[in-house]
Structures are given as C-alpha cells and as structure tokens.
Design a protein around this motif. Structure first.
Motif, PDB file in Angstrom:
ATOM      1  N   ALA A  96       0.783  -1.318   0.030  1.00  0.00           N
ATOM      2  CA  ALA A  96      -0.034   0.198  -0.134  1.00  0.00           C
ATOM      3  C   ALA A  96       1.158   1.272   0.089  1.00  0.00           C
ATOM      4  O   ALA A  96       1.838   1.156   0.907  1.00  0.00           O
ATOM      5  CB  ALA A  96      -1.088  -0.131   1.308  1.00  0.00           C
ATOM      6  N   LEU A  97       0.517   2.067  -0.753  1.00  0.00           N
ATOM      7  CA  LEU A  97       1.471   3.309  -1.071  1.00  0.00           C
ATOM      8  C   LEU A  97       1.491   4.225   0.207  1.00  0.00           C
ATOM      9  O   LEU A  97       2.411   4.768   0.668  1.00  0.00           O
ATOM     10  CB  LEU A  97       0.728   4.510  -2.081  1.00  0.00           C
ATOM     11  N   ALA A  98       0.218   4.168   1.171  1.00  0.00           N
ATOM     12  CA  ALA A  98       0.427   4.924   2.242  1.00  0.00           C
ATOM     13  C   ALA A  98       1.403   4.539   3.154  1.00  0.00           C
ATOM     14  O   ALA A  98       1.740   5.324   4.131  1.00  0.00           O
ATOM     15  CB  ALA A  98      -1.181   5.054   2.904  1.00  0.00           C
ATOM     16  N   TRP A  99       1.705   3.145   3.334  1.00  0.00           N
ATOM     17  CA  TRP A  99       2.597   2.820   4.319  1.00  0.00           C
ATOM     18  C   TRP A  99       3.755   2.358   3.781  1.00  0.00           C
ATOM     19  O   TRP A  99       4.727   1.669   4.604  1.00  0.00           O
ATOM     20  CB  TRP A  99       1.767   1.388   4.911  1.00  0.00           C
ATOM     21  N   LEU A 108       6.394   2.077  -6.199  1.00  0.00           N
ATOM     22  CA  LEU A 108       5.179   1.797  -6.011  1.00  0.00           C
ATOM     23  C   LEU A 108       4.252   2.882  -6.991  1.00  0.00           C
ATOM     24  O   LEU A 108       3.252   2.631  -7.516  1.00  0.00           O
ATOM     25  CB  LEU A 108       4.645   1.687  -4.694  1.00  0.00           C
ATOM     26  N   ARG A 109       4.688   3.968  -6.521  1.00  0.00           N
ATOM     27  CA  ARG A 109       3.937   5.128  -6.748  1.00  0.00           C
ATOM     28  C   ARG A 109       4.193   5.554  -8.403  1.00  0.00           C
ATOM     29  O   ARG A 109       2.987   5.913  -8.916  1.00  0.00           O
ATOM     30  CB  ARG A 109       4.025   6.600  -5.962  1.00  0.00           C
ATOM     31  N   ARG A 110       5.356   5.382  -8.817  1.00  0.00           N
ATOM     32  CA  ARG A 110       5.717   5.823 -10.261  1.00  0.00           C
ATOM     33  C   ARG A 110       4.856   4.812 -11.286  1.00  0.00           C
ATOM     34  O   ARG A 110       4.263   5.618 -12.368  1.00  0.00           O
ATOM     35  CB  ARG A 110       7.196   5.371 -10.298  1.00  0.00           C
ATOM     36  N   ALA A 111       4.449   3.502 -11.206  1.00  0.00           N
ATOM     37  CA  ALA A 111       3.731   2.779 -12.075  1.00  0.00           C
ATOM     38  C   ALA A 111       2.594   3.489 -12.581  1.00  0.00           C
ATOM     39  O   ALA A 111       2.252   3.366 -13.780  1.00  0.00           O
ATOM     40  CB  ALA A 111       3.483   1.465 -11.498  1.00  0.00           C
ATOM     41  N   ALA A 236       0.840  -4.422  -7.046  1.00  0.00           N
ATOM     42  CA  ALA A 236      -0.017  -3.725  -8.019  1.00  0.00           C
ATOM     43  C   ALA A 236      -1.522  -3.619  -7.378  1.00  0.00           C
ATOM     44  O   ALA A 236      -2.182  -2.468  -7.585  1.00  0.00           O
ATOM     45  CB  ALA A 236       0.129  -4.249  -9.320  1.00  0.00           C
ATOM     46  N   VAL A 237      -2.022  -4.667  -6.785  1.00  0.00           N
ATOM     47  CA  VAL A 237      -3.747  -4.792  -6.417  1.00  0.00           C
ATOM     48  C   VAL A 237      -3.531  -3.635  -5.283  1.00  0.00           C
ATOM     49  O   VAL A 237      -4.478  -2.993  -5.144  1.00  0.00           O
ATOM     50  CB  VAL A 237      -3.969  -6.004  -6.002  1.00  0.00           C
ATOM     51  N   SER A 238      -2.668  -3.705  -4.385  1.00  0.00           N
ATOM     52  CA  SER A 238      -2.616  -2.567  -3.347  1.00  0.00           C
ATOM     53  C   SER A 238      -2.488  -1.195  -3.481  1.00  0.00           C
ATOM     54  O   SER A 238      -3.159  -0.492  -2.942  1.00  0.00           O
ATOM     55  CB  SER A 238      -1.659  -2.873  -2.068  1.00  0.00           C
ATOM     56  N   VAL A 239      -2.019  -1.039  -4.785  1.00  0.00           N
ATOM     57  CA  VAL A 239      -1.784   0.304  -5.363  1.00  0.00           C
ATOM     58  C   VAL A 239      -2.955   0.747  -5.834  1.00  0.00           C
ATOM     59  O   VAL A 239      -3.579   1.946  -5.682  1.00  0.00           O
ATOM     60  CB  VAL A 239      -0.745   0.639  -6.265  1.00  0.00           C
TER      61      VAL A 239
END
Ligand code: HEM
Length: 408
Positions: A96-99, A108-111, A236-239
């Motif tokens: 997850a991004l937030a954690w 994670l965020r770049r994708a 990917a699913v968590s993002v």
C-alpha cells in the motif's frame, strides 16, 4: 515509544489528552482539535482504538510541513505496530502506498503516476464534462427537489475514477456497486468486507489480463509494471485499490463544499457572479473544510528529532493534523473565516511531501466542473430543507453530508 520522553528544558512531557469522537455537526471545526492547538505546537493524544497509549500530535503549519517531508519519520515502521488510532480495525495491505517509505514508495507510486498528471487530467476533462452533463441532465429533467449527493456528487467521481482506471463499460455497474458498498456505512462491516473481496479479486484479474497490453489506463499501467518485474502482483493490487475507492473522499469533500455555498448566501453570490473568483474560492474552501475526523495515519521517528524545543525520541509515533495546519493563524490570518480574497493556495488539504494525495489534480478538475456546471444549469440552486436538517455522517473517518436536498 520511549518512556522517558522529555522536553529539552527538562520539563515533563505534555499530558496525554484523550481525543473522543464528540459527534460533530455540519462543518463545525472539532473543538478537541481547537483545544489541542491552543495547548501547544506539540501535544500528546490518545485516540479511541489501538493498543499503544499515546502519540505526538503536531498542529502548526511549519512543523506539519517539515515532518511530512522528512525521511526521519517513517510510515513503514508505523504499519507494524498497533498505535493509538481512530479506526477500529487496522490491517495495512503489503504494497500500500500510504505505508511505504522511499525508495519503495517511489517505485510503487511511479507505475500509475502518468494517469494523474496535469496533462493527463487535462485530456480527461472533456470526457468528465460529458459524464457530469449526463447526470445533471437527468436530475434537471426529473425536476426538483433532488438529493445532490445521490444524483451527482457520488456517481460522478466514481464514473471518473472508472474512466481513469480503465474499467470497461459493461463492468462499471458491478464495480460501482462494490465501491458503493465499501464506502457506504449502511450495510455494516460485513457487507463492506464482502465488497472489498469482490473488488480486489476483480482488480487482480484485470491487472493479470492487461499485462501484455499497452493501454494508458491505470490497470494497464500496473499490468505493465508487473510484467516488467517492477511491481509484484500483490503490490499492484494494493496500489490500485485506494485509487479505485478514492472517489469517496471527493463525494464528501464536495458535499461539504456545496453545503457551505448553499448556506452562505454572500459566498454563493460571489462565486456565482464572479467566475474569475472560483479558483481562489476553491482553494479557500479546500483550506477551510474539515475533511476528516481526528487524524489520518501516523509516522514513527527513526531517530531523536527536536521540534519546537521538544525532543521526539526514536520509536515515538507522530501524527500531523493537516486540518490544524490549514487554520494556523501565522499563515492564514483570521483562519476561521472563509475569505475568497485571501491567498489560500498553500493549503495542505491534499497533504504534503511524498504522500501528497495522488488524486489531487483529478479532484481539483472535478470540483471546477461541478461548480461551473451546477451553477450554470441550476441558476437558483438552493437547499430544499433548513440547513440544520441536512444530515451529516457520524462516526466516520471522512466527514460530509449523507444527503444534500436541493431545489433550483
Ligand atoms: C492521500 C486528501 C481524493 C487517492 C491523501 C492524503 C490526503 C488526501 C490529506 C494523505 C497525505 C498523507 O498521508 O500525508 C484528499 C482529499 C480528497 C482526496 C481532500 C478529495 C477532495 C482522492 C482521490 C483519490 C485519492 C479522488 C484517487 C483517485 C489518494 C491516495 C493517497 C492519498 C492513493 C495515498 C498517497 C500516498 O501515500 O502516496 N489524500 N484526497 N485521493 N489520496 Fe487523496
């Protein structure tokens, strides 16, 4: 959490204050937060849930800005402890991004980031306008009164999000239903868990199916990142999950925004008669709106850090309040007044630093369309009930009206 936390001057640390959910009305600013802001720049709080006893709270603009942009404060460390918190349940998903902290957070965020840039949102704008027009046409055709939340403020962000994510037209109803069940409080925790399972399962399959495509929708971008090995499927699913569900925040925030416009005739007149004032008015309202209850996610100090003469020890949990920072009188004089003519552009309604809201540009575009379109199509837009009869969500993370009965 260090036991011997002290201020630099050898003073005892500030007392631990309970932060109960006091059942807030309308767009009222939380009186407990107001009290904590008066008490000092750094206080200690205990929220209703979690095993640990207390956490620091920073409320001043400069401190919030510093903490949220300083790698000495970690989200990852905070994901593995049961901190004092507002939410009854706490189960962060891996990826997850937030954690995440850097450099993982960037990876994670770049994708999916290209889908949320100013350019991408500009290209989406005409399609978003079409989707909004369809909803407003149907509402106007059925005639007043109408519930603005049900007819526009809930379905519009969900439709826009489906467009950005790349949810195919024939699957939208299903995804829409899951999203509604997740964000609605009506069905209880069990219904929401069932819907989450359905939605996350569907997202996982969609990402798998799109690994070999070259689409520019978020699910394809994430599929491509899994194919190239940049992301694990689980990541990917968590993002994707929060990006799909994120529309909830806009429904509630714009619900508060329209409530304020509909209950303050001077503000409504100004925004209606002077379209050039709208960008500044939107910033000022974003600054002013108490978007959430209490505080969001904590960070953990990785080493001792001194802020405002107070030593935060390595291992201490730290919350910031963006709501409080947005009412810091040193940055926004007379902060409890809505003033369209002030420069509110530096507000932190969307957060700050690496965890700055992914959806901020997208939100802004939708708010602009909502205000322009509704004021144009409904020239005499007004509340259809007295202001104190507008029901607001209670015991919730994100604040906003449950329904907004309007006439025009
Ligand atoms: C994070 C505000 C709508 C996706 C955040 C944060 C805030 C925020 C304050 C936290 C910053 C932090 O952790 O320090 C808002 C507001 C919204 C809104 C006020 C509506 C007006 C949305 C929408 C989406 C979205 C529509 C999805 C398209 C996210 C994501 C994060 C986030 C994924 C986590 C980013 C990260 O940790 O890297 N938002 N948000 N938000 N928001 Fe929003």
């Amino acid at each position: 959490m260090a036991e011997d936390t002290t201020t630099l001057a050898g003073q005892p640390p500030p007392p631990v204050r309970d932060w109960p959910d006091v059942g807030l009305q309308g767009t009222e600013f939380d009186p407990v937060l107001a009290e904590l802001m008066r008490e000092g720049p750094l206080t200690r709080i205990r929220l209703p849930h979690g095993d640990e006893d207390w956490a620091w709270l920073a409320t001043r603009y400069d401190d919030v800005k510093m903490i949220t942009n300083d790698p000495r404060f970690s989200r990852k460390e905070a994901s593995v402890r049961q901190f004092t918190r507002l939410a009854p349940h706490f189960a962060p998903r891996p990826g997850a991004l937030a954690w995440a902290d850097q450099p993982d957070h960037n990876r994670l965020r770049r994708a999916a980031s290209t889908a949320y840039t100013v350019g991408a949102v500009k290209r989406l704008r005409p399609r978003a306008q079409e989707m909004l027009d369809e909803l407003v046409d149907a509402m106007v055709q059925d005639g007043p009164p109408a519930d603005l939340i049900e007819r526009v403020l809930e379905p519009f962000p969900i439709s826009v999000v489906c467009e950005v994510m790349g949810v195919p037209a024939d699957e939208r109803q299903k995804v829409h239903t899951w999203t509604r069940e997740i964000i609605s409080t009506a069905g209880g925790a069990e219904a929401s868990e069932r819907a989450k399972k359905g939605l996350f399962g569907w997202i996982a399959q969609a990402i798998r199916d799109r690994q070999d495509g070259d689409g520019d929708d978020v699910l394809s971008l994430l599929g491509g990142a899994v194919r190239s090995g940049e992301l694990k499927e689980e990541e990917a699913v968590s993002v994707a999950g929060p990006l799909q569900i994120g529309g909830e925040a806009l429904t509630n925030n714009s619900g508060q925004m329209f409530y304020l416009l509909l209950t303050r005739p001077d503000l409504m007149d100004r925004v209606r008669s002077d379209p050039a004032s709208r960008p500044a008015a939107i910033d000022e309202l974003l600054r002013y709106i108490p978007h959430r209850t209490a505080v969001g996610l904590p960070r953990v100090a990785l080493e001792d850090v001194v802020i405002q003469g107070v030593r935060i020890r390595a291992g201490d949990p730290v919350y910031v309040s963006y709501l409080a920072a947005n009412r810091d009188p040193d940055v926004f004089p007379d902060p409890d007044r809505i003033d369209v003519d002030r420069d509110a552009g530096a507000h932190m309604a969307f957060g700050n630093g690496p965890h700055y809201c992914t959806g901020a540009v997208l939100c802004r575009m939708q708010i602009e369309l909502l205000i322009d379109t509704l004021l144009e199509r409904c020239p005499d837009l007004r509340l259809a009930v007295p202001a104190d009869e507008v029901p607001f969500r209670q015991r919730t993370m994100i604040r906003g009206p449950i329904s907004l009965p309007i006439a025009w």
